[in-house]
Scaffold this motif. Structure first.
Motif, mmCIF file in Angstrom:
data_model
loop_
_atom_site.group_PDB
_atom_site.id
_atom_site.type_symbol
_atom_site.label_atom_id
_atom_site.label_comp_id
_atom_site.label_asym_id
_atom_site.label_seq_id
_atom_site.Cartn_x
_atom_site.Cartn_y
_atom_site.Cartn_z
ATOM 1 N N GLY A 71 13.080 2.519 -7.079
ATOM 2 C CA GLY A 71 12.602 1.195 -7.473
ATOM 3 C C GLY A 71 11.152 1.232 -7.922
ATOM 4 O O GLY A 71 10.781 0.573 -8.889
ATOM 5 N N GLU A 72 10.340 2.021 -7.214
ATOM 6 C CA GLU A 72 8.942 2.164 -7.592
ATOM 7 C C GLU A 72 8.806 2.830 -8.958
ATOM 8 O O GLU A 72 7.958 2.445 -9.766
ATOM 9 C CB GLU A 72 8.180 2.976 -6.545
ATOM 10 N N MET A 73 9.648 3.823 -9.210
ATOM 11 C CA MET A 73 9.608 4.529 -10.498
ATOM 12 C C MET A 73 9.987 3.591 -11.641
ATOM 13 O O MET A 73 9.349 3.593 -12.692
ATOM 14 C CB MET A 73 10.519 5.750 -10.467
ATOM 15 N N ALA A 74 10.999 2.781 -11.431
ATOM 16 C CA ALA A 74 11.420 1.833 -12.457
ATOM 17 C C ALA A 74 10.319 0.817 -12.732
ATOM 18 O O ALA A 74 10.038 0.496 -13.891
ATOM 19 C CB ALA A 74 12.712 1.127 -12.029
ATOM 20 N N LYS A 75 9.673 0.353 -11.677
ATOM 21 C CA LYS A 75 8.576 -0.605 -11.825
ATOM 22 C C LYS A 75 7.415 0.029 -12.597
ATOM 23 O O LYS A 75 6.840 -0.583 -13.504
ATOM 24 C CB LYS A 75 8.110 -1.077 -10.453
ATOM 25 N N LEU A 76 7.083 1.267 -12.258
ATOM 26 C CA LEU A 76 6.001 1.968 -12.929
ATOM 27 C C LEU A 76 6.334 2.196 -14.402
ATOM 28 O O LEU A 76 5.494 1.995 -15.277
ATOM 29 C CB LEU A 76 5.710 3.309 -12.248
ATOM 30 N N GLN A 77 7.566 2.579 -14.689
ATOM 31 C CA GLN A 77 7.974 2.783 -16.081
ATOM 32 C C GLN A 77 7.793 1.501 -16.890
ATOM 33 O O GLN A 77 7.314 1.543 -18.024
ATOM 34 C CB GLN A 77 9.431 3.249 -16.161
ATOM 35 N N GLU A 78 8.183 0.379 -16.327
ATOM 36 C CA GLU A 78 8.027 -0.893 -17.034
ATOM 37 C C GLU A 78 6.556 -1.221 -17.262
ATOM 38 O O GLU A 78 6.178 -1.693 -18.323
ATOM 39 C CB GLU A 78 8.727 -2.027 -16.271
ATOM 40 N N GLU A 79 5.727 -0.944 -16.253
ATOM 41 C CA GLU A 79 4.293 -1.200 -16.400
ATOM 42 C C GLU A 79 3.687 -0.305 -17.482
ATOM 43 O O GLU A 79 2.899 -0.753 -18.314
ATOM 44 C CB GLU A 79 3.568 -0.946 -15.083
#
Length: 90
Positions: free
Chosen positions: A3-11
């Motif tokens: 979930g953190e990786m997906a959030k970072l990718q979007e950012e």
């Protein structure tokens, strides 16, 4: 972690980077999705007798911009994963 990786990718997709060529006569802005946002060309770089040089400068600037996005993604993901290489991730 996923979930953190997906959030970072979007950012990271929203970040804007710049690259230049020819000492700054060609400047390219790109976002984290590798979409070119703008290309700025100094009028001094426009020589009707040497269009090939301008084409080369644009290609260099675009390729450098793409490399900067790739490097940014790798660096930020490495921070999140503690340096572990995860197959399929950048």
């Amino acid at each position: 972690l996923q979930g953190e990786m997906a959030k970072l990718q979007e950012e990271l997709k929203t970040r804007t980077l710049e690259a230049t060529a020819g000492g700054g006569v060609v400047k390219v802005s790109i976002n984290g999705e590798k979409q070119i946002l703008s290309v700025k060309i100094d009028p001094a770089a426009v020589d009707p007798e040497d269009v090939e040089m301008l084409e080369d400068l644009i290609a260099v600037a675009v390729n450098e911009a793409i490399k900067k996005v790739d490097d940014m993604m790798t660096q930020e993901m490495s921070k999140l994963t503690g340096g572990m290489k995860i197959p399929g991730m950048f």
